[in-house]
Design a protein around this motif. Sequence first.
Motif, PDB file in Angstrom:
ATOM      1  N   ALA A 199       0.840  -1.201   0.000  1.00  0.00           N
ATOM      2  CA  ALA A 199       0.000   0.000   0.000  1.00  0.00           C
ATOM      3  C   ALA A 199       0.875   1.249   0.000  1.00  0.00           C
ATOM      4  O   ALA A 199       1.938   1.298   0.618  1.00  0.00           O
ATOM      5  CB  ALA A 199      -0.906  -0.013   1.220  1.00  0.00           C
ATOM      6  N   THR A 200       0.404   2.274  -0.695  1.00  0.00           N
ATOM      7  CA  THR A 200       1.068   3.578  -0.735  1.00  0.00           C
ATOM      8  C   THR A 200       0.042   4.648  -0.383  1.00  0.00           C
ATOM      9  O   THR A 200      -1.142   4.356  -0.193  1.00  0.00           O
ATOM     10  CB  THR A 200       1.632   3.870  -2.130  1.00  0.00           C
ATOM     11  OG1 THR A 200       0.521   4.009  -3.050  1.00  0.00           O
ATOM     12  CG2 THR A 200       2.534   2.748  -2.611  1.00  0.00           C
ATOM     13  N   VAL A 201       0.486   5.887  -0.350  1.00  0.00           N
ATOM     14  CA  VAL A 201      -0.449   6.972  -0.068  1.00  0.00           C
ATOM     15  C   VAL A 201      -1.435   7.148  -1.212  1.00  0.00           C
ATOM     16  O   VAL A 201      -2.545   7.659  -1.024  1.00  0.00           O
ATOM     17  CB  VAL A 201       0.321   8.280   0.230  1.00  0.00           C
ATOM     18  CG1 VAL A 201       0.971   8.839  -1.027  1.00  0.00           C
ATOM     19  CG2 VAL A 201      -0.573   9.312   0.902  1.00  0.00           C
ATOM     20  N   GLU A 202      -1.071   6.701  -2.395  1.00  0.00           N
ATOM     21  CA  GLU A 202      -1.952   6.835  -3.555  1.00  0.00           C
ATOM     22  C   GLU A 202      -2.926   5.670  -3.709  1.00  0.00           C
ATOM     23  O   GLU A 202      -4.003   5.827  -4.285  1.00  0.00           O
ATOM     24  CB  GLU A 202      -1.132   6.938  -4.846  1.00  0.00           C
ATOM     25  CG  GLU A 202      -0.341   8.227  -5.004  1.00  0.00           C
ATOM     26  CD  GLU A 202       1.025   8.157  -4.314  1.00  0.00           C
ATOM     27  OE1 GLU A 202       1.450   7.029  -3.968  1.00  0.00           O
ATOM     28  OE2 GLU A 202       1.648   9.221  -4.116  1.00  0.00           O
ATOM     29  N   ALA A 203      -2.557   4.493  -3.215  1.00  0.00           N
ATOM     30  CA  ALA A 203      -3.394   3.320  -3.466  1.00  0.00           C
ATOM     31  C   ALA A 203      -3.221   2.288  -2.367  1.00  0.00           C
ATOM     32  O   ALA A 203      -2.161   2.178  -1.742  1.00  0.00           O
ATOM     33  CB  ALA A 203      -3.036   2.697  -4.815  1.00  0.00           C
ATOM     34  N   GLY A 204      -4.286   1.507  -2.147  1.00  0.00           N
ATOM     35  CA  GLY A 204      -4.214   0.403  -1.213  1.00  0.00           C
ATOM     36  C   GLY A 204      -3.526  -0.790  -1.850  1.00  0.00           C
ATOM     37  O   GLY A 204      -2.828  -0.665  -2.857  1.00  0.00           O
ATOM     38  N   ALA A 205      -3.722  -1.960  -1.285  1.00  0.00           N
ATOM     39  CA  ALA A 205      -3.087  -3.181  -1.798  1.00  0.00           C
ATOM     40  C   ALA A 205      -3.933  -4.369  -1.387  1.00  0.00           C
ATOM     41  O   ALA A 205      -4.877  -4.237  -0.602  1.00  0.00           O
ATOM     42  CB  ALA A 205      -1.665  -3.300  -1.248  1.00  0.00           C
ATOM     43  N   LEU A 206      -3.588  -5.530  -1.917  1.00  0.00           N
ATOM     44  CA  LEU A 206      -4.322  -6.753  -1.590  1.00  0.00           C
ATOM     45  C   LEU A 206      -3.412  -7.736  -0.862  1.00  0.00           C
ATOM     46  O   LEU A 206      -2.368  -8.140  -1.379  1.00  0.00           O
ATOM     47  CB  LEU A 206      -4.867  -7.410  -2.860  1.00  0.00           C
ATOM     48  CG  LEU A 206      -5.984  -6.664  -3.597  1.00  0.00           C
ATOM     49  CD1 LEU A 206      -6.302  -7.359  -4.918  1.00  0.00           C
ATOM     50  CD2 LEU A 206      -7.232  -6.559  -2.727  1.00  0.00           C
TER      51      LEU A 206
END
Length: 349
Positions: A199-206
């Motif tokens: 995960a980043t500040v721009e997008a989550g993750a799975l």
Amino acid sequence: MVALSAVAGGIAPASAEEPSGVRLLGERVVPFGAQFHGTTVGGLSGIDYDSRTGEYVLISDDRSAKNPARFYTARIPVDGNGIGAVTFTGTHAFRTVDGGTYPVNSVDPEEIRVDPWSGDYYWTLEGERADGALVDPSVRVARADGSFAGELPIPDNERMRADSGPRRNGALEAATFAAGGALFVTAMESPLLQDGPEATVEAGALTRITVQARFGPVLAQYAYPLEPVFAAGNGGNGVASILAADAVDPAKYLVLERAFVEGAGNRIRIFEADLTGATNVLDGSVAGARPVSKRLVVDLADVGLGAIDNVEAMTWGPRLASGERTLVLVSDDNFAEKQITQVIALAVR
């Protein structure tokens, strides 16, 4: 027995009418470097309530560096008036198959759960990926005296390989019993290497939630959607704990997402995840799969705590006379003097 506490109250509980249905009962802080039965109390990364004894069991993530890898038992009174002193009542080292203690840096303990059927302790180890070493994560079983009682298999996709498997310090951080003890459910802290970036500040993750029978067979695996990181900077977000939302419901879980960003601090959010309708990705990719659904239960920033440290663990405690359930959390101080070991009690409607 030794009572170790420094902060008794002074924190205004959130309004009982708060829309989230979660309010703060209070917190206690275990003194830094507290000594108990020849060990240093710290690195508490897992907690569970044992209804048989009325006590809590807590695991230290000490890699046998300060003292042998171990767990503690403690009394933590929680009622409608708040949370009482944390009183440690016992400690045991985890034992290897041959009865010895674990050597320095040979294990990385994280989560601990009390088996509702036997009273044994199931505990997770993150494994290792560093300096050419590839050590698989694992789930081991210990008796109440710390002696070795067994080990569960892990899914093949969670094995440490050069180009696949868990990231370093991103493996089996979370586990819980479910379906009345018939199932054992674990969660990876971070995405597997083959499942894409963190995960980043721009997008989550799975990342992945794995369901297996209590005696071992792996039954299913589901994609869990992590939130984006809450602030820019050096940090991340991952699953630190998972807990069956109901003792018999095999589909719903509380998931604690722990985020940290240097300079911005910690953000701790607890979600309810529902596995119903999610795609089983045990033998496949998370790409294109239907992930589990989730809803926010509470953001600790909203309950009135004066400070929020590295909260990594949660367990249901006793039910209150009001009918509310108590949720007890603990933070891992990383054996660092600038951090604290918080024991937090919430009431949940």
